[in-house]
Design an enzyme around this catalytic site. Structure first.
Site, PDB file in Angstrom:
ATOM      1  N   GLY A 234       8.174   5.046   0.055  1.00 19.65           N
ATOM      2  CA  GLY A 234       6.859   5.674  -0.150  1.00 19.65           C
ATOM      3  C   GLY A 234       5.974   4.641  -0.808  1.00 19.65           C
ATOM      4  O   GLY A 234       6.147   3.715  -0.931  1.00 19.65           O
ATOM      5  N   ASN A 235       4.817   5.295  -1.144  1.00 21.17           N
ATOM      6  CA  ASN A 235       4.126   4.749  -2.000  1.00 21.17           C
ATOM      7  C   ASN A 235       3.223   5.266  -3.350  1.00 21.17           C
ATOM      8  O   ASN A 235       3.403   6.612  -3.185  1.00 21.17           O
ATOM      9  CB  ASN A 235       2.733   3.733  -1.297  1.00 21.17           C
ATOM     10  CG  ASN A 235       2.035   4.892  -0.446  1.00 21.17           C
ATOM     11  OD1 ASN A 235       1.167   5.521  -1.137  1.00 21.17           O
ATOM     12  ND2 ASN A 235       2.043   4.876   0.935  1.00 21.17           N
ATOM     13  N   ARG A 236       2.377   4.661  -3.845  1.00 17.15           N
ATOM     14  CA  ARG A 236       1.930   5.586  -5.335  1.00 17.15           C
ATOM     15  C   ARG A 236       0.813   6.336  -4.985  1.00 17.15           C
ATOM     16  O   ARG A 236      -0.132   6.801  -5.919  1.00 17.15           O
ATOM     17  CB  ARG A 236       1.589   4.655  -6.356  1.00 17.15           C
ATOM     18  CG  ARG A 236       2.656   3.954  -6.954  1.00 17.15           C
ATOM     19  CD  ARG A 236       2.457   3.367  -8.134  1.00 17.15           C
ATOM     20  NE  ARG A 236       3.588   2.084  -8.377  1.00 17.15           N
ATOM     21  CZ  ARG A 236       4.568   2.694  -9.229  1.00 17.15           C
ATOM     22  NH1 ARG A 236       4.793   3.782  -9.452  1.00 17.15           N
ATOM     23  NH2 ARG A 236       5.553   1.740  -9.591  1.00 17.15           N
TER      24      ARG A 236
END
Ligand code: CTP
Ligand code: CA
Length: 216
Positions: free
Chosen positions: A21-23
């Site tokens: 995923g990412n932030r």
């Protein structure tokens, strides 16, 4: 007027308990949904996993998805009927080539994952854009910002691209404030002040409305 809006990150599963995923938090996209709704527009908010609650403003319908493929399917379903497309999601560029059925057990000292490219939602829909439809993309760049953003605008058939700055303290992922620069297809540039994401969203919506209804 109907707005299609993608927001938040995507999660790409690796096994039943893990994902890539990412932030992205979804704050900017959700603020945009509220700002479009405040102008009386119908918004379909297609959101990746975000901790934010579904917006409750009338006129906003939230569709929750997890992966880039699901986000694409949900967006493709409403794209033809939407007047404005806004791609605020931080879509994972790649996903694990295989999703393990069972939890991957720890074994050797290193682990190599094979990743495959995800569908580019904005670029794929961009090829289907009709002349009266209006598309807004986002870009986060750390080098040659303007040139890269301009190139993305052309490649993805955007009418506007919103360039996020990571240089300014208080801007970007997780922050409540943001500093953006907007480029249009004719090469015009608009610089926004560092301000709350809600204010950036209102400014972007009024800019989009000015492009849709130009006053002589
Ligand atoms: N985007 C998308 N689908 C993807 C990747 C990106 O819809 N699979 C959209 C984003 O929502 C954003 C725009 O395309 O509006 C630009 O995203 P960005 O990640 O900056 O562009 P990429 O083409 O993925 O290029 P790179 O990450 O290499 O800079
Ligand atoms: Ca990307």
């Amino acid at each position: 007027m109907h707005v299609l809006l993608t927001a938040g990150p995507t999660y790409e599963p690796l096994d039943p308990v893990r994902f890539l995923g990412n932030r992205s938090t979804g704050k900017m996209g959700y603020a945009l949904a509220e700002a479009f709704a405040a102008e009386g527009m119908q918004v379909t908010l297609i959101s990746g996993p975000s901790a934010l609650p579904d917006p409750v403003s009338p006129g906003i319908r939230t569709v929750r998805v997890e992966t880039a493929a699901q986000m694409f399917a949900a967006a493709a379903e409403v794209a033809a009927a939407a007047d404005v497309w806004v791609f605020a999601a931080a879509v994972a560029d790649y996903r694990p080539a295989e999703v393990a059925v069972d939890k991957i057990k720890k074994s050797g000292d290193t682990l190599t994952l094979e990743l495959v490219k995800n569908v580019d939602i904005a670029a794929t829909l961009g090829q289907r854009k009709r002349p009266e439809q209006f598309a807004v993309g986002f870009a986060l760049e750390t080098t040659n910002e303007l040139a890269h953003a301009q190139d993305k605008l052309r490649r993805k058939n955007f009418d506007l691209i919103v360039l996020n700055s990571l240089r300014d303290a208080g801007a970007g992922f997780g922050h409540d404030t943001n500093k953006v620069t907007v480029l249009d297809a004719a090469g015009q540039i608009v610089n926004f002040e560092l301000q709350s994401k809600a204010d950036v969203a209102r400014g972007l919506v009024s800019l989009v409305l000015r492009y849709l209804n130009p006053t002589p």
